[in-house]
Design an enzyme around this catalytic site. Structure first.
Site, mmCIF file in Angstrom:
data_model
loop_
_atom_site.group_PDB
_atom_site.id
_atom_site.type_symbol
_atom_site.label_atom_id
_atom_site.label_comp_id
_atom_site.label_asym_id
_atom_site.label_seq_id
_atom_site.Cartn_x
_atom_site.Cartn_y
_atom_site.Cartn_z
ATOM 1 C CB CYS A 90 44.157 -101.301 -16.487
ATOM 2 S SG CYS A 90 43.437 -101.545 -18.074
ATOM 3 C CG HIS A 97 48.040 -98.580 -16.671
ATOM 4 N ND1 HIS A 97 46.765 -98.926 -17.061
ATOM 5 C CD2 HIS A 97 48.072 -97.225 -16.653
ATOM 6 C CE1 HIS A 97 46.059 -97.848 -17.278
ATOM 7 N NE2 HIS A 97 46.830 -96.799 -17.046
#
Ligand code: NAG
Ligand code: NAG
Ligand code: NAG
Ligand code: NAG
Ligand code: NAG
Ligand code: NAG
Ligand code: NAG
Ligand code: NAG
Length: 554
Positions: A83, A139
């Site tokens: 990610c 993130h």
């Protein structure tokens, strides 16, 4: 007008005329108003084989399929295997080795984030006059407020800072700590408690579209939780009514819930596209749907995605971890299965060019614009790509045209006690994608596109379904040659052998040397990875059980 001629053979004459009218209108003005809206929908950990536009009908995704087949299936699109690096590459246009994100992900207790020296996508879009919104996952760092989305170019953020969370209670257990993680801009908000993330994010996105001032273009990133696992205590989460839809067709209980998670994503894409049509924005919008990395199958990471027939899983450098599901729609990109090589770092220049920006403004980046490739069928400017170089895991892989070299400790044992070097998630089912045609043609997306003059035709969809499937079949007659990347580099021709079964390193030793030299040239430019060391001060227990920008309060 050759600028707008397409190599596409399927496109009907009437659509072509309509398209020209539409394009002429778009370029007829240089006002900000004429810049296309850009909606980037990012799925988390969705596998190659989790959408029906890739040849598997097990999980019907009629809305996403309608988008893909009306626009372009990106059949040769590569992201990072995890990610944080993928997201870093999307927003900077740089390879993770050049922004210090080449290893692992930013954790809840990481004291830093995407380097503040980087100017990122929403900042560039803002300069071009766009409203910029992030809905969902970030993130890319949160230890200090300056790392968070609204300090990095987003007008608003509604969602969370860490990598994943429970779909209903919005808490995340990460780095050994547990806490709540949901914000509207900098404020912790509890209203979403008890509501399913995909619905919450869809509703927020629809509202942003409805409220978008007509005189400004919109850049909206919808960064879903789905279909990543939720919490450790309840990893697979979806509303019961969606799970029930798969009662008869999917036997494996875990895969059934996973299918429902993907089904919710599909529903979300339908609602967002419908909202764009209602607001009369759709005819001037670019929509991307993509996964951030490969899927996590058969219990890896507690999840049940599928990258079949591709090899490997998320967090590996095999094709299954890196060649990911993606498509793009715009009035200028119609009815194609694109085999053009594309890397996740290409989005920034591609979208910047789509927005009318001059890519030379982007400075020294790794990405190249594929806008002319996608809209005009020009040859792809990309001929090689670096999968990654991770000196902590000790693995690396590089690509030149159809050749891929992969070496080192490919399968890291973070999530499982065995290497994940095989082929996973092969589910059998009794329908084919052709059976889905009626669903695709009457999906919300298809009807919305029809309302602005882009009708899907069954025959065209059928041809594209076949094209998207055939190009990624394993060649069962190709003799296998095993490979042990842990001891020696392996070499695959991924065009002929997308499933990475025939290691040609012995046959092509000169090519191996050349590929190693290419890898070295990339490695020579790598920067040091960011500091991922642990900081117990970050633990939510110190901050009212909320994951927060803790360094600002020390
Ligand atoms: C899109 O549709 C709206 C409403 O029909 C129209 O006003 C606008 O000019 C169209 N824009 C483009 C780029 O075709
Ligand atoms: C276009 O956007 C830029 C940057 O926000 C702004 O300075 C400029 O005034 C805008 N132009 C129009 C015509 O709105
Ligand atoms: C597929 O199998 C399911 C469950 O066994 C059954 O209900 C359905 O009718 C079958 N569909 C087709 C097209 O055979
Ligand atoms: C983009 O900018 C460069 C450098 O300023 C300039 O040379 C070039 O002509 C510009 N391209 C376009 C299409 O405006
Ligand atoms: C890293 O992997 C290579 C194989 O690609 C191996 O030769 C080397 O010994 C490994 N290094 C470490 C430190 O494990
Ligand atoms: C690969 O890395 C894992 C740790 O992630 C380690 O346990 C394993 O021994 C390594 N394998 C090799 C061949 O170095
Ligand atoms: C599959 O591999 C065989 C053996 O190399 C080759 O003859 C054949 O052309 C390949 N088929 C396809 C569809 O690439
Ligand atoms: C990359 O360069 C570093 C030194 O800067 C070295 O330690 C590492 O082994 C190299 N990795 C590869 C894959 O060449």
């Amino acid at each position: 007008m050759s600028k707008f001629s397409f190599s596409n053979k399927i496109m009907s004459q009437s659509r072509y005329v309509l398209l020209l009218l539409c394009v002429v209108k778009v370029v007829g003005s240089v006002e900000n108003l004429s810049r296309p809206n850009i909606i980037f929908i990012l799925a988390d950990d969705a596998g190659w084989n989790d959408f029906s536009f890739h040849g598997s009908a097990q999980i019907p995704t009629p809305n996403i399929d309608a988008l893909a087949f009306s626009g372009a299936v990106l059949n040769n699109y590569y992201a990072s295997p995890l990610c944080t690096p993928s997201r870093g590459a999307i927003v900077t246009g740089k390879h993770p080795i050049h922004i210090g994100l080449q290893h692992y992900v930013i954790r809840g207790d990481t004291a830093t984030g995407l380097p503040l020296s980087e100017k990122i996508l929403p900042e560039y879009m803002r300069e071009l006059g766009y409203s910029t919104h992030l809905v969902g996952k970030w993130h890319l760092g949160h230890a200090e407020r300056v790392y968070s989305p609204t300090y990095r170019g987003f007008d608003s953020h509604f969602g969370y800072w860490l990598g994943y969370q429970d779909y209903y209670d919005h808490t995340c257990a990460d780095a050994g700590y547990w806490g709540y993680d949901f914000r509207k801009n900098m404020d912790v908000v509890y209203q979403p408690f008890g509501r399913y993330n995909t619905d919450t994010f869809t509703q927020e996105s629809v509202q942003i579209i409805q409220e978008q001032p007509t005189e400004k273009p919109l850049f909206l990133m919808v960064s879903h939780t789905a279909p990543h696992t939720g919490s450790d205590y309840n990893p697979l989460q979806a509303p019961q009514e969606n799970i029930d839809k798969f009662q008869d067709s999917i036997e494996d209980e875990n895969r059934r819930v996973y299918a429902a998670m993907v089904d919710k994503l599909d529903e979300s894409v339908g609602k967002i596209v419908a909202a764009l049509a209602e607001k009369e924005m759709l005819n001037n919008t670019v929509i991307i749907f993509a996964s951030d990395n490969g899927g996590a199958p058969e219990g890896y990471n507690l999840n049940y995605g599928s990258n079949w027939p591709l090899r490997g899983v998320k967090n590996t450098l095999w094709e299954g971890g890196t060649r990911v599901a993606a498509c793009i729609w715009s009035p200028n990109i119609l009815n194609r299965v694109s085999s053009d090589m594309m890397h996740v770092s290409d989005w920034l220049p591609t979208l910047y060019e789509a927005a009318g920006g001059n890519v030379t403004n982007l400075g020294q980046i790794d990405g190249v614009s594929l806008w002319n490739t996608l809209t005009k069928g020009e040859p792809s400017p990309r001929h090689e790509l670096l999968y990654n170089i991770d000196d902590v895991y000790n693995n690396s892989a590089v690509r030149f045209e159809s050749w891929k070299l992969v070496q080192g400790n490919i399968s890291t044992l973070d999530f499982a006690p065995v290497p994940w070097d095989g082929w996973y998630g092969h589910y059998t089912h009794n329908t084919t994608v052709t059976d889905l045609l009626p669903q695709i043609l009457r999906s919300r997306v298809a009807l919305s596109l029809q309302s602005i003059g882009f009708s899907l035709e069954a025959e065209a969809v059928k041809q594209l379904q076949q094209a998207a499937d055939i190009r990624v079949r394993c060649n069962e007659t190709l003799p296998e040659i095993t490979c042990d990347p842990y001891t020696r580099p392996c070499l695959f021709n991924v065009l002929e052998d997308p499933c990475e079964k025939r290691n040609l390193a012995n046959e092509e030793s000169i090519l191996v040397e050349q590929m190693l030299a290419l890898l070295k040239s990339y490695n020579d430019t790598a920067r040091e990875m960011i500091d991922l060391s642990h900081h117990p001060e970050a633990a939510p227990v110190n901050w009212d059980f909320v994951w927060t920008n803790w360094k600002d309060y020390l």
